[in-house]
Design a protein around this motif. Structure first.
Motif, mmCIF file in Angstrom:
data_model
loop_
_atom_site.group_PDB
_atom_site.id
_atom_site.type_symbol
_atom_site.label_atom_id
_atom_site.label_comp_id
_atom_site.label_asym_id
_atom_site.label_seq_id
_atom_site.Cartn_x
_atom_site.Cartn_y
_atom_site.Cartn_z
ATOM 1 N N SER A 25 0.824 -1.209 0.000
ATOM 2 C CA SER A 25 0.000 0.000 0.000
ATOM 3 C C SER A 25 0.859 1.261 0.000
ATOM 4 O O SER A 25 0.338 2.366 -0.171
ATOM 5 N N ILE A 26 2.179 1.100 0.183
ATOM 6 C CA ILE A 26 3.065 2.266 0.281
ATOM 7 C C ILE A 26 3.286 2.891 -1.098
ATOM 8 O O ILE A 26 3.685 2.221 -2.043
ATOM 9 N N GLU A 27 2.997 4.185 -1.168
ATOM 10 C CA GLU A 27 3.153 4.924 -2.422
ATOM 11 C C GLU A 27 4.556 5.519 -2.555
ATOM 12 O O GLU A 27 5.076 5.681 -3.662
ATOM 13 N N GLY A 28 5.182 5.855 -1.429
ATOM 14 C CA GLY A 28 6.522 6.434 -1.480
ATOM 15 C C GLY A 28 7.031 6.761 -0.087
ATOM 16 O O GLY A 28 6.268 6.786 0.883
ATOM 17 N N VAL A 29 8.333 6.994 0.010
ATOM 18 C CA VAL A 29 8.947 7.382 1.280
ATOM 19 C C VAL A 29 9.861 8.577 1.043
ATOM 20 O O VAL A 29 10.381 8.773 -0.056
ATOM 21 N N GLN A 30 10.034 9.367 2.097
ATOM 22 C CA GLN A 30 10.931 10.518 2.025
ATOM 23 C C GLN A 30 11.727 10.612 3.321
ATOM 24 O O GLN A 30 11.146 10.641 4.412
ATOM 25 N N ILE A 31 13.055 10.627 3.195
ATOM 26 C CA ILE A 31 13.913 10.767 4.361
ATOM 27 C C ILE A 31 14.143 12.252 4.607
ATOM 28 O O ILE A 31 14.463 13.003 3.676
ATOM 29 N N GLN A 32 13.972 12.659 5.849
ATOM 30 C CA GLN A 32 14.081 14.069 6.193
ATOM 31 C C GLN A 32 15.123 14.275 7.282
ATOM 32 O O GLN A 32 15.333 13.407 8.121
ATOM 33 N N THR A 33 15.762 15.437 7.257
ATOM 34 C CA THR A 33 16.652 15.858 8.328
ATOM 35 C C THR A 33 15.960 16.978 9.091
ATOM 36 O O THR A 33 15.654 18.026 8.528
ATOM 37 N N ILE A 34 15.660 16.720 10.363
ATOM 38 C CA ILE A 34 14.948 17.695 11.180
ATOM 39 C C ILE A 34 15.921 18.276 12.196
ATOM 40 O O ILE A 34 16.004 17.853 13.341
ATOM 41 N N GLY A 35 16.722 19.206 11.768
ATOM 42 C CA GLY A 35 17.725 19.776 12.665
ATOM 43 C C GLY A 35 18.854 18.783 12.879
ATOM 44 O O GLY A 35 18.672 17.745 13.489
ATOM 45 N N ASP A 36 19.990 19.083 12.349
ATOM 46 C CA ASP A 36 21.152 18.194 12.384
ATOM 47 C C ASP A 36 21.450 17.737 13.827
ATOM 48 O O ASP A 36 21.543 18.570 14.732
ATOM 49 N N PRO A 37 21.604 16.436 14.107
ATOM 50 C CA PRO A 37 21.615 15.356 13.117
ATOM 51 C C PRO A 37 20.344 14.516 13.146
ATOM 52 O O PRO A 37 20.356 13.346 12.782
ATOM 53 N N ASN A 38 19.214 15.053 13.627
ATOM 54 C CA ASN A 38 17.981 14.283 13.739
ATOM 55 C C ASN A 38 17.446 13.908 12.360
ATOM 56 O O ASN A 38 17.416 14.740 11.453
ATOM 57 N N GLN A 39 16.994 12.663 12.255
ATOM 58 C CA GLN A 39 16.449 12.194 10.986
ATOM 59 C C GLN A 39 15.080 11.573 11.188
ATOM 60 O O GLN A 39 14.723 11.122 12.275
ATOM 61 N N ALA A 40 14.304 11.558 10.099
ATOM 62 C CA ALA A 40 12.969 10.975 10.145
ATOM 63 C C ALA A 40 12.641 10.418 8.765
ATOM 64 O O ALA A 40 13.284 10.764 7.767
ATOM 65 N N ILE A 41 11.636 9.558 8.719
ATOM 66 C CA ILE A 41 11.148 9.034 7.450
ATOM 67 C C ILE A 41 9.648 9.248 7.402
ATOM 68 O O ILE A 41 8.937 8.958 8.367
ATOM 69 N N THR A 42 9.171 9.790 6.294
ATOM 70 C CA THR A 42 7.739 9.953 6.083
ATOM 71 C C THR A 42 7.291 8.929 5.046
ATOM 72 O O THR A 42 7.875 8.843 3.961
ATOM 73 N N ILE A 43 6.279 8.163 5.405
ATOM 74 C CA ILE A 43 5.762 7.115 4.526
ATOM 75 C C ILE A 43 4.367 7.511 4.063
ATOM 76 O O ILE A 43 3.483 7.778 4.878
ATOM 77 N N ARG A 44 4.172 7.558 2.774
ATOM 78 C CA ARG A 44 2.846 7.804 2.192
ATOM 79 C C ARG A 44 2.249 6.460 1.777
ATOM 80 O O ARG A 44 2.892 5.689 1.067
ATOM 81 N N TYR A 45 1.047 6.209 2.221
ATOM 82 C CA TYR A 45 0.437 4.911 1.915
ATOM 83 C C TYR A 45 -1.064 5.055 1.680
ATOM 84 O O TYR A 45 -1.697 6.024 2.102
ATOM 85 N N LYS A 46 -1.608 4.072 0.995
ATOM 86 C CA LYS A 46 -3.019 4.084 0.665
ATOM 87 C C LYS A 46 -3.788 3.343 1.750
ATOM 88 O O LYS A 46 -3.447 2.216 2.105
ATOM 89 N N TYR A 47 -4.811 3.991 2.290
ATOM 90 C CA TYR A 47 -5.664 3.365 3.292
ATOM 91 C C TYR A 47 -7.099 3.416 2.781
ATOM 92 O O TYR A 47 -7.705 4.487 2.733
ATOM 93 N N ILE A 48 -7.613 2.268 2.350
ATOM 94 C CA ILE A 48 -8.925 2.152 1.697
ATOM 95 C C ILE A 48 -8.937 3.049 0.453
ATOM 96 O O ILE A 48 -8.309 2.728 -0.533
ATOM 97 N N ASP A 49 -9.604 4.195 0.527
ATOM 98 C CA ASP A 49 -9.678 5.058 -0.667
ATOM 99 C C ASP A 49 -9.032 6.422 -0.451
ATOM 100 O O ASP A 49 -9.319 7.376 -1.169
ATOM 101 N N GLU A 50 -8.153 6.523 0.554
ATOM 102 C CA GLU A 50 -7.475 7.799 0.788
ATOM 103 C C GLU A 50 -5.973 7.595 0.951
ATOM 104 O O GLU A 50 -5.506 6.500 1.246
ATOM 105 N N LEU A 51 -5.225 8.671 0.738
ATOM 106 C CA LEU A 51 -3.778 8.643 0.885
ATOM 107 C C LEU A 51 -3.417 9.232 2.243
ATOM 108 O O LEU A 51 -3.833 10.348 2.568
ATOM 109 N N ARG A 52 -2.656 8.478 3.031
ATOM 110 C CA ARG A 52 -2.270 8.923 4.370
ATOM 111 C C ARG A 52 -0.754 9.046 4.475
ATOM 112 O O ARG A 52 -0.029 8.526 3.636
ATOM 113 N N GLU A 53 -0.328 9.715 5.547
ATOM 114 C CA GLU A 53 1.106 9.857 5.816
ATOM 115 C C GLU A 53 1.395 9.538 7.276
ATOM 116 O O GLU A 53 0.582 9.831 8.155
ATOM 117 N N VAL A 54 2.542 8.940 7.508
ATOM 118 C CA VAL A 54 3.027 8.735 8.867
ATOM 119 C C VAL A 54 4.502 9.117 8.877
ATOM 120 O O VAL A 54 5.241 8.801 7.944
#
Length: 234
Positions: free
Chosen positions: A168-197
């Motif tokens: 269901s995952i449409e894509g991922v994006q790695i982010q830097t939130i203030g050096d050196p903190n990192q995060a990953i945002t995952i876009r995925y399909k949930y039923i008929d909508e696109l969500r992010e975590v």
């Protein structure tokens, strides 16, 4: 049956250990390709050498094309097709398979081992929560636990939220939130909508493992999308 949920099958390409039920089949798995019939193989598809009594035909187990012994001599493990033993591959498929095998031997294990994160999502009751995220053993879902499960699985853990299907995952994006903190945002399909975590790496001794998990996740999604593109083009 060699182990739970698996069965040993024999094809013309070799022995394969496959899931008993389709619902347990890994989304990374590739289907065995049909072999080009011998009567359509007059010469090697790489060097154009003519086949005769001495120069025999050999089929690449990954692409199904026909080559002479010299152009299809390398044998490698092929976990994406569940082969038990190393199989014969052409030069082009050798290169692709080596990259995939690195993913199986290194990154896939990292995803299954899991990592610690601070998770942010509109689907969470309080907007954010601590989670230990792991890929399920059949590679089909991301599981978000409230804590890291013990190795013997004796301690019962709860889910932070429902599992996320990998397909269901449409894509991922790695982010830097203030050096050196990192995060990953995952876009995925949930039923008929696109969500992010968004999952942020914590500032503790689990940091290195979690950052390695993020890199492995990015490679997993890239491999899945590449497989889907190849399927759509065939």
């Amino acid at each position: 049956m060699a182990n739970s949920g698996k069965k040993l099958v024999r094809s013309k390409s070799g022995l394969r250990m496959v899931s008993v039920e389709d619902k347990d089949t890994s989304p990374f798995q590739l289907e065995e390709p049909p072999w080009i019939p011998d009567n359509q193989c007059i010469s090697c598809q790489n060097c154009n050498a003519k086949y005769d009594i001495v120069k025999r035909r050999h089929h690449c187990r990954r692409c199904g094309r026909c080559y002479c012994g010299t152009c299809c001599s390398t044998k490698l493990p092929l976990p994406r097709m569940n082969f038990v033993d190393p199989v014969r591959l052409c030069a082009e498929c050798v290169s692709a398979t080596r990259k995939e095998n690195e993913f199986y031997e290194k990154h896939l294990k990292t995803l299954i081992n899991g990592g610690s994160f601070t998770m942010q999502s509109s689907s969470l009751e309080n907007g954010s929560a601590y989670t230990y995220c792991q890929l399920s053993p059949n590679h089909r879902n991301l599981i978000f636990n409230t804590e890291k499960p013990d190795k013997e699985n004796n301690r019962v853990t709860q889910w932070v939220c429902d599992p996320m299907s990998l397909i269901s995952i449409e894509g991922v994006q790695i982010q830097t939130i203030g050096d050196p903190n990192q995060a990953i945002t995952i876009r995925y399909k949930y039923i008929d909508e696109l969500r992010e975590v968004t999952m942020m790496v914590p500032e503790d001794n689990t940091r290195k493992q979690s950052m390695t998990w993020i890199i492995a996740m990015q490679k997993a999604v890239k491999m899945l999308h590449s497989s889907q593109s190849n399927t759509n083009n065939t």
